[in-house]
Design a protein around this motif. Structure first.
Motif, PDB file in Angstrom:
ATOM      1  N   ASN A   1       0.838  -1.289  -0.017  1.00  0.00           N
ATOM      2  CA  ASN A   1      -0.091   0.093  -0.008  1.00  0.00           C
ATOM      3  C   ASN A   1       0.827   1.450  -0.101  1.00  0.00           C
ATOM      4  O   ASN A   1       1.814   1.475   0.945  1.00  0.00           O
ATOM      5  N   VAL A   2       0.580   2.183  -0.760  1.00  0.00           N
ATOM      6  CA  VAL A   2       1.401   3.277  -1.387  1.00  0.00           C
ATOM      7  C   VAL A   2       0.480   4.290  -1.328  1.00  0.00           C
ATOM      8  O   VAL A   2      -0.455   4.356  -2.143  1.00  0.00           O
ATOM      9  N   ILE A   3       0.927   5.597  -0.524  1.00  0.00           N
ATOM     10  CA  ILE A   3       0.167   6.728  -1.059  1.00  0.00           C
ATOM     11  C   ILE A   3       1.322   7.865  -1.799  1.00  0.00           C
ATOM     12  O   ILE A   3       2.333   7.909  -1.263  1.00  0.00           O
TER      13      ILE A   3
ATOM     14  N   GLY B   1      -0.160  13.236 -11.483  1.00  0.00           N
ATOM     15  CA  GLY B   1       0.008  11.693 -11.141  1.00  0.00           C
ATOM     16  C   GLY B   1       1.547  11.179 -10.914  1.00  0.00           C
ATOM     17  O   GLY B   1       1.674   9.868 -11.209  1.00  0.00           O
ATOM     18  N   PHE B   2       2.427  11.991 -10.534  1.00  0.00           N
ATOM     19  CA  PHE B   2       3.742  11.718 -10.466  1.00  0.00           C
ATOM     20  C   PHE B   2       3.900  11.641  -8.945  1.00  0.00           C
ATOM     21  O   PHE B   2       3.962  12.577  -8.303  1.00  0.00           O
ATOM     22  N   PRO B   3       4.641  10.450  -8.515  1.00  0.00           N
ATOM     23  CA  PRO B   3       5.134   9.229  -9.574  1.00  0.00           C
ATOM     24  C   PRO B   3       4.068   8.237  -9.307  1.00  0.00           C
ATOM     25  O   PRO B   3       4.367   7.427  -9.871  1.00  0.00           O
ATOM     26  N   GLY B   4       2.913   8.204  -8.748  1.00  0.00           N
ATOM     27  CA  GLY B   4       2.126   7.261  -8.450  1.00  0.00           C
ATOM     28  C   GLY B   4       1.567   6.431  -9.578  1.00  0.00           C
ATOM     29  O   GLY B   4       1.355   5.275  -9.796  1.00  0.00           O
ATOM     30  N   ILE B   5       1.125   6.945 -10.882  1.00  0.00           N
ATOM     31  CA  ILE B   5       0.660   6.360 -12.096  1.00  0.00           C
ATOM     32  C   ILE B   5       1.724   5.644 -12.722  1.00  0.00           C
ATOM     33  O   ILE B   5       1.599   4.562 -13.099  1.00  0.00           O
TER      34      ILE B   5
ATOM     35  N   LYS C   1       4.560  -1.426 -11.832  1.00  0.00           N
ATOM     36  CA  LYS C   1       4.356  -2.412 -11.148  1.00  0.00           C
ATOM     37  C   LYS C   1       3.080  -2.626 -10.568  1.00  0.00           C
ATOM     38  O   LYS C   1       2.344  -2.067  -9.555  1.00  0.00           O
ATOM     39  N   PRO C   2       2.086  -3.286 -11.432  1.00  0.00           N
ATOM     40  CA  PRO C   2       0.464  -3.430 -11.365  1.00  0.00           C
ATOM     41  C   PRO C   2       0.094  -3.771  -9.869  1.00  0.00           C
ATOM     42  O   PRO C   2      -1.010  -3.636  -9.409  1.00  0.00           O
ATOM     43  N   GLU C   3       0.898  -4.608  -9.253  1.00  0.00           N
ATOM     44  CA  GLU C   3       0.490  -5.243  -8.043  1.00  0.00           C
ATOM     45  C   GLU C   3       0.176  -4.340  -6.987  1.00  0.00           C
ATOM     46  O   GLU C   3      -0.245  -4.507  -5.887  1.00  0.00           O
ATOM     47  N   VAL C   4       0.961  -3.108  -6.710  1.00  0.00           N
ATOM     48  CA  VAL C   4       0.950  -2.270  -5.741  1.00  0.00           C
ATOM     49  C   VAL C   4      -0.428  -1.709  -5.846  1.00  0.00           C
ATOM     50  O   VAL C   4      -1.016  -1.097  -6.650  1.00  0.00           O
ATOM     51  N   ASN C   5      -1.224  -1.444  -4.387  1.00  0.00           N
ATOM     52  CA  ASN C   5      -2.192  -0.557  -4.329  1.00  0.00           C
ATOM     53  C   ASN C   5      -1.834   0.707  -4.085  1.00  0.00           C
ATOM     54  O   ASN C   5      -1.013   1.277  -3.119  1.00  0.00           O
ATOM     55  N   ILE C   6      -2.222   1.752  -4.819  1.00  0.00           N
ATOM     56  CA  ILE C   6      -2.009   3.149  -4.684  1.00  0.00           C
ATOM     57  C   ILE C   6      -3.023   4.049  -4.429  1.00  0.00           C
ATOM     58  O   ILE C   6      -4.141   4.067  -5.081  1.00  0.00           O
ATOM     59  N   VAL C   7      -2.959   5.039  -3.662  1.00  0.00           N
ATOM     60  CA  VAL C   7      -3.689   6.280  -3.372  1.00  0.00           C
ATOM     61  C   VAL C   7      -2.999   7.632  -3.876  1.00  0.00           C
ATOM     62  O   VAL C   7      -1.936   7.741  -3.388  1.00  0.00           O
ATOM     63  N   LEU C   8      -3.620   8.075  -4.865  1.00  0.00           N
ATOM     64  CA  LEU C   8      -3.160   9.503  -5.174  1.00  0.00           C
ATOM     65  C   LEU C   8      -3.669  10.641  -4.584  1.00  0.00           C
ATOM     66  O   LEU C   8      -5.126  10.714  -4.555  1.00  0.00           O
ATOM     67  N   LEU C   9      -3.208  11.521  -3.830  1.00  0.00           N
ATOM     68  CA  LEU C   9      -3.825  12.558  -3.162  1.00  0.00           C
ATOM     69  C   LEU C   9      -3.556  13.785  -3.488  1.00  0.00           C
ATOM     70  O   LEU C   9      -2.337  14.067  -3.832  1.00  0.00           O
TER      71      LEU C   9
ATOM     72  N   ASN D   1      -8.503  10.540 -12.769  1.00  0.00           N
ATOM     73  CA  ASN D   1      -9.834   9.625 -12.724  1.00  0.00           C
ATOM     74  C   ASN D   1      -9.950   9.174 -14.245  1.00  0.00           C
ATOM     75  O   ASN D   1     -10.060   8.002 -14.587  1.00  0.00           O
ATOM     76  N   GLU D   2      -9.680  10.084 -15.022  1.00  0.00           N
ATOM     77  CA  GLU D   2      -9.948   9.951 -16.587  1.00  0.00           C
ATOM     78  C   GLU D   2      -8.514   8.989 -16.990  1.00  0.00           C
ATOM     79  O   GLU D   2      -8.886   7.878 -17.706  1.00  0.00           O
ATOM     80  N   VAL D   3      -7.481   9.484 -16.620  1.00  0.00           N
ATOM     81  CA  VAL D   3      -6.445   8.690 -16.719  1.00  0.00           C
ATOM     82  C   VAL D   3      -6.403   7.083 -16.357  1.00  0.00           C
ATOM     83  O   VAL D   3      -6.510   5.971 -16.765  1.00  0.00           O
ATOM     84  N   ILE D   4      -6.762   7.060 -14.881  1.00  0.00           N
ATOM     85  CA  ILE D   4      -7.103   5.665 -14.486  1.00  0.00           C
ATOM     86  C   ILE D   4      -8.110   4.762 -15.045  1.00  0.00           C
ATOM     87  O   ILE D   4      -7.812   3.731 -15.422  1.00  0.00           O
ATOM     88  N   ASN D   5      -9.310   5.545 -15.777  1.00  0.00           N
ATOM     89  CA  ASN D   5     -10.128   4.867 -16.466  1.00  0.00           C
ATOM     90  C   ASN D   5      -9.639   4.433 -17.869  1.00  0.00           C
ATOM     91  O   ASN D   5      -9.983   3.213 -18.321  1.00  0.00           O
ATOM     92  N   ARG D   6      -9.078   5.266 -18.555  1.00  0.00           N
ATOM     93  CA  ARG D   6      -8.530   5.200 -19.998  1.00  0.00           C
ATOM     94  C   ARG D   6      -7.560   4.083 -19.888  1.00  0.00           C
ATOM     95  O   ARG D   6      -7.417   3.348 -20.938  1.00  0.00           O
ATOM     96  N   LEU D   7      -6.753   4.099 -18.973  1.00  0.00           N
ATOM     97  CA  LEU D   7      -5.599   3.108 -18.931  1.00  0.00           C
ATOM     98  C   LEU D   7      -5.901   1.576 -18.253  1.00  0.00           C
ATOM     99  O   LEU D   7      -5.313   0.835 -18.188  1.00  0.00           O
ATOM    100  N   ASP D   8      -7.190   1.698 -17.928  1.00  0.00           N
ATOM    101  CA  ASP D   8      -7.875   0.607 -17.264  1.00  0.00           C
ATOM    102  C   ASP D   8      -6.975  -0.096 -15.792  1.00  0.00           C
ATOM    103  O   ASP D   8      -6.688  -1.211 -15.945  1.00  0.00           O
ATOM    104  N   LEU D   9      -6.481   0.820 -15.097  1.00  0.00           N
ATOM    105  CA  LEU D   9      -5.804   0.624 -13.795  1.00  0.00           C
ATOM    106  C   LEU D   9      -6.792   0.419 -12.776  1.00  0.00           C
ATOM    107  O   LEU D   9      -7.759   0.597 -12.455  1.00  0.00           O
ATOM    108  N   LYS D  10      -6.183  -0.902 -12.027  1.00  0.00           N
ATOM    109  CA  LYS D  10      -6.858  -1.506 -10.920  1.00  0.00           C
ATOM    110  C   LYS D  10      -6.325  -1.053  -9.667  1.00  0.00           C
ATOM    111  O   LYS D  10      -5.292  -1.052  -9.748  1.00  0.00           O
ATOM    112  N   ASN D  11      -7.276  -1.144  -8.577  1.00  0.00           N
ATOM    113  CA  ASN D  11      -6.689  -0.941  -7.164  1.00  0.00           C
ATOM    114  C   ASN D  11      -5.690   0.393  -7.200  1.00  0.00           C
ATOM    115  O   ASN D  11      -4.655   0.330  -6.520  1.00  0.00           O
TER     116      ASN D  11
END
Length: 239
Positions: free
Chosen positions: A73-75, A82-86, A92-100, A111-121
């Motif tokens: 879990n990373v924040i 979105g740097f460095p989180g995205i 490393k898709p396995e990591v759970n990330i919160v962007l604040l 949110n547009e990036v997350i949806n368009r890139l189909d990123l999970k968690n």
């Protein structure tokens, strides 16, 4: 495929795998940055090559710190565009990330990036670091907090260390000249429950850019009075 080789080399140099799918995600992300930058102020960096080097590769370099590869879990605090989180999530898709971030327009973009890139968690939240750090679901809940935000290390530490669980790390991404900041921040970091462990030097592939990762270990709980109320952290830094 113009940037595939340099991204692949950067990924390899931090010990992570790269492939065509990740490359495609980075290129779509680049295009979204350029498109949205016409509407909201995401970055002053607008050239393709500079976006790849100064945002994507620079962000990937947090994985030079090996313990980050095991973080669940990373924040990312003050994430901006979105740097460095995205880039971390792509590589490393396995990591759970919160962007604040404190600016809602940026959250809409993220949110547009997350949806368009189909990123999970991964989720983007709108608010001040000082406020969310007092909430039970966020306080001392993360293996690692990262930040590339423009603030001195004393201020950044008060924003970020309260999110990190004891035994975890705060990784501050800094430019080439950090010695004075480190010297001035040591007492504040100690007051917040942290301790500077080491400085990891990084080189950006394809350029002469050199940066530093300041690695701070959380060795004890942060007193509940930190972080202080919004505005106080930057106005009256801890010394």
């Amino acid at each position: 495929m113009e940037y595939f080789d340099i991204l692949n080399e950067a990924s390899d140099n931090v010990g992570l795998k790269f492939d065509q799918d990740k490359y495609d995600q980075f290129m779509l992300y680049k295009d979204l940055i350029k498109e949205w930058n016409e509407k909201i102020n995401l970055t002053a960096i607008k050239e393709d090559e500079a976006i790849v080097q100064k945002h994507f590769i620079d962000s990937m370099k947090v994985f030079k710190f090996d313990q980050l590869k095991n973080a669940k879990n990373v924040i990312d605090i003050g994430t901006g565009g979105g740097f460095p989180g995205i880039p971390m999530k792509i590589i490393k898709p396995e990591v759970n990330i919160v962007l604040l971030d404190s600016l809602n327009k940026r959250i809409i973009f993220l949110n547009e990036v997350i949806n368009r890139l189909d990123l999970k968690n991964i989720k983007a939240i709108h608010g001040r670091a000082e406020d969310f750090a007092q909430e039970k679901q966020y306080r001392e809940k993360f293996d690692v907090a990262v930040s590339r935000a423009v603030a001195n290390l004393t201020v950044l530490s008060e924003y970020c260390i309260p999110y990190v669980k004891v035994g975890g790390y705060f990784v501050a991404m800094k430019g080439p000249a950090v010695e004075e900041e480190i010297k001035l921040s040591k007492n504040a970091i100690r007051m917040l429950g942290g301790q500077i462990e080491h400085i990891e030097k990084v080189q950006i592939e394809g350029s002469d850019l050199k940066h530093n990762l300041v690695i701070i270990k959380k060795i004890s709980q942060t007193h509940k009075k930190y972080p202080r109320k919004a505005g106080m952290v930057a106005k009256v830094p801890l010394f």
